[in-house]
Each structure stands twice: as C-alpha cells, then as structure tokens.
Design an enzyme around this catalytic site. Structure first.
Site, mmCIF file in Angstrom:
data_model
loop_
_atom_site.group_PDB
_atom_site.id
_atom_site.type_symbol
_atom_site.label_atom_id
_atom_site.label_comp_id
_atom_site.label_asym_id
_atom_site.label_seq_id
_atom_site.Cartn_x
_atom_site.Cartn_y
_atom_site.Cartn_z
ATOM 1 N N ARG A 165 32.194 -20.017 -79.503
ATOM 2 C CA ARG A 165 33.554 -19.483 -79.388
ATOM 3 C C ARG A 165 33.593 -17.954 -79.510
ATOM 4 N NH1 ARG A 165 37.052 -23.857 -79.519
ATOM 5 N NH2 ARG A 165 36.280 -25.656 -80.674
ATOM 6 N N ASN A 172 46.582 -17.106 -73.653
ATOM 7 C CA ASN A 172 45.740 -17.842 -74.589
ATOM 8 C C ASN A 172 44.964 -18.826 -73.719
ATOM 9 O OD1 ASN A 172 44.503 -19.524 -76.392
ATOM 10 N ND2 ASN A 172 46.260 -19.685 -77.765
ATOM 11 N N PRO A 226 44.195 -25.157 -71.939
ATOM 12 C CA PRO A 226 44.059 -26.579 -72.238
ATOM 13 C C PRO A 226 44.230 -26.922 -73.718
ATOM 14 C CG PRO A 226 41.925 -25.627 -71.709
ATOM 15 C CD PRO A 226 42.957 -24.587 -71.411
ATOM 16 N N ASN A 227 44.855 -28.055 -73.914
ATOM 17 C CA ASN A 227 45.092 -28.683 -75.216
ATOM 18 C C ASN A 227 46.175 -28.008 -76.045
ATOM 19 O OD1 ASN A 227 43.066 -30.731 -74.861
ATOM 20 N ND2 ASN A 227 41.565 -29.119 -75.181
ATOM 21 N N ARG A 259 34.482 -19.045 -86.222
ATOM 22 C CA ARG A 259 34.230 -20.433 -85.828
ATOM 23 C C ARG A 259 32.845 -20.577 -85.201
ATOM 24 N NH1 ARG A 259 39.240 -22.840 -82.992
ATOM 25 N NH2 ARG A 259 38.106 -24.730 -83.530
ATOM 26 N N TYR A 275 45.089 -24.862 -86.344
ATOM 27 C CA TYR A 275 46.100 -24.293 -85.445
ATOM 28 C C TYR A 275 47.520 -24.303 -86.005
ATOM 29 C CZ TYR A 275 42.231 -24.790 -82.201
ATOM 30 O OH TYR A 275 41.007 -24.705 -81.612
ATOM 31 N N ASP A 289 38.172 -13.443 -62.907
ATOM 32 C CA ASP A 289 38.350 -12.890 -61.566
ATOM 33 C C ASP A 289 39.825 -12.766 -61.205
ATOM 34 O OD1 ASP A 289 35.611 -12.676 -61.243
ATOM 35 O OD2 ASP A 289 35.440 -14.443 -59.945
ATOM 36 N N HIS A 347 44.479 -15.612 -79.433
ATOM 37 C CA HIS A 347 43.881 -16.837 -79.990
ATOM 38 C C HIS A 347 44.544 -17.105 -81.327
ATOM 39 C CE1 HIS A 347 40.861 -16.984 -76.912
ATOM 40 N NE2 HIS A 347 40.716 -15.672 -77.082
ATOM 41 N N ILE A 348 44.988 -18.312 -81.530
ATOM 42 C CA ILE A 348 45.680 -18.687 -82.762
ATOM 43 C C ILE A 348 44.726 -18.617 -83.950
ATOM 44 C CG2 ILE A 348 46.870 -20.581 -83.944
ATOM 45 C CD1 ILE A 348 47.888 -21.409 -81.082
ATOM 46 N N SER A 349 43.525 -19.140 -83.759
ATOM 47 C CA SER A 349 42.526 -19.086 -84.832
ATOM 48 C C SER A 349 41.664 -17.845 -84.661
ATOM 49 C CB SER A 349 41.643 -20.345 -84.795
ATOM 50 O OG SER A 349 40.813 -20.334 -83.648
ATOM 51 N N ALA A 405 40.059 -23.153 -74.458
ATOM 52 C CA ALA A 405 38.642 -23.405 -74.178
ATOM 53 C C ALA A 405 38.141 -22.687 -72.932
ATOM 54 C CB ALA A 405 38.397 -24.902 -74.052
ATOM 55 N N HIS A 407 35.801 -19.331 -72.991
ATOM 56 C CA HIS A 407 34.350 -19.302 -73.122
ATOM 57 C C HIS A 407 33.618 -19.754 -71.861
ATOM 58 C CE1 HIS A 407 35.988 -19.216 -77.113
ATOM 59 N NE2 HIS A 407 36.432 -20.456 -76.952
ATOM 60 N N ARG A 431 47.236 -31.444 -82.991
ATOM 61 C CA ARG A 431 45.776 -31.383 -82.935
ATOM 62 C C ARG A 431 45.258 -30.375 -83.950
ATOM 63 N NH1 ARG A 431 42.924 -27.649 -79.466
ATOM 64 N NH2 ARG A 431 40.718 -28.138 -79.563
ATOM 65 N N GLU A 477 45.045 -10.843 -74.650
ATOM 66 C CA GLU A 477 44.439 -12.148 -74.933
ATOM 67 C C GLU A 477 44.815 -12.547 -76.355
ATOM 68 O OE1 GLU A 477 39.897 -13.998 -75.228
ATOM 69 O OE2 GLU A 477 40.199 -11.934 -74.560
#
Length: 148
Positions: free
Chosen positions: A112, A75, A11-12, A108, A24, A88, A101-103, A78, A81, A19, A99
């Site tokens: 997170r 990625n 998402p996002n 953070r 990001y 599953d 993550h950009i940040s 949200a 978490h 954003r 996995e």
C-alpha cells in the site's frame, strides 16, 4: 477557472461504514458526500461526487472532467497501487488533483506504500479519516483561487 470539483471514489468505498470500521471508521459514503457538498457550499465550489468499483468508470469521469472541472479529488482505493490507466487519465486532466486516503497507507502493508496516482497528484492527504475529503476541497479552492 471552473469552480466545479469532481470527487471520485474507487472500489469498495461503497461499503464505507460497514467494511473494516476499525480502519475506515463508521461514516458511510453518503455521509462523505453530504460533508463534501456542505464544505463545497462554504467554499463556493460545486461538487460532482461519484463512486465506482469499475476502473473504466473512474477513467470516464476523469475524461468528462477535462475542460469542465477546476480540480479533481480522488480516493482511488485499491486502484492506487495498481492502475497505470488511472494515472494516464489523470495526466490528461489540466487542473489540480488531490489524492485522498482515509487510512494512513504508509502505516499499513508494504504494497500500500506505492501509489501510481501520487505521480500526478498535486497533493496527497492520508490518515485524516473522511475529513481528508474536506481538507482536499479546501486545498483545491485555494489552488483554483490562485489561478483565478
């Protein structure tokens, strides 16, 4: 093993480049997709690239990857978490999972720092910006080659 890699974005991430660019960056999801295809071409991989704000779509794409894809780059954004359902689904996937993550999620907010997805991931790349996707593809190519 298949040289197909499924790249999933949660998402996002459709708002990437708009954003919170201070976190990001300014590159868009289309830029990330182009970079993934270019790197995959160099590594002799095929990439199926997806983004959704809907958890069930990500789960469906993981299910589709079963028996077809040699690996998954995810990625989860949200959902990292919150989503036992993604965990599953990934647990039912036979190949390696990286996995991304950009940040750097560990620098953070406290919430997170926990990732359900990490319980399944064969590697985690965080804080390398969008270059993390290319690093994930490089790692998956190695893992796929090793299982040859």
């Amino acid at each position: 093993m298949s040289r197909l890699v499924t790249v999933l974005n949660g998402p996002n991430l459709n708002l990437l480049g708009q954003r919170e660019p201070e976190i990001y960056g300014s590159e868009t999801i289309a830029d990330v997709e182009r970079a993934c295809h270019a790197r995959a071409n160099e590594l002799k991989l095929e990439v199926h690239f997806h983004q959704s704000n809907r958890e069930y779509e990500l789960i469906d794409w993981i299910h589709e990857a079963r028996g077809r894809a040699g690996g998954i780059v995810i990625n989860p954004a949200a959902f990292t978490h919150t989503s036992v359902a993604l965990l599953d689904a990934l647990n039912a996937f036979e190949g390696p999972v990286i996995e991304v993550h950009i940040s750097n999620i560990h620098k953070r907010e406290e919430f997170r720092h926990h990732s359900f997805v990490s319980r399944r991931a064969d590697g985690v790349i965080a804080g390398c910006g969008v270059q993390g996707y290319e690093l994930a593809l490089l790692r998956l190519a190695r893992l796929i080659d090793a299982t040859g």
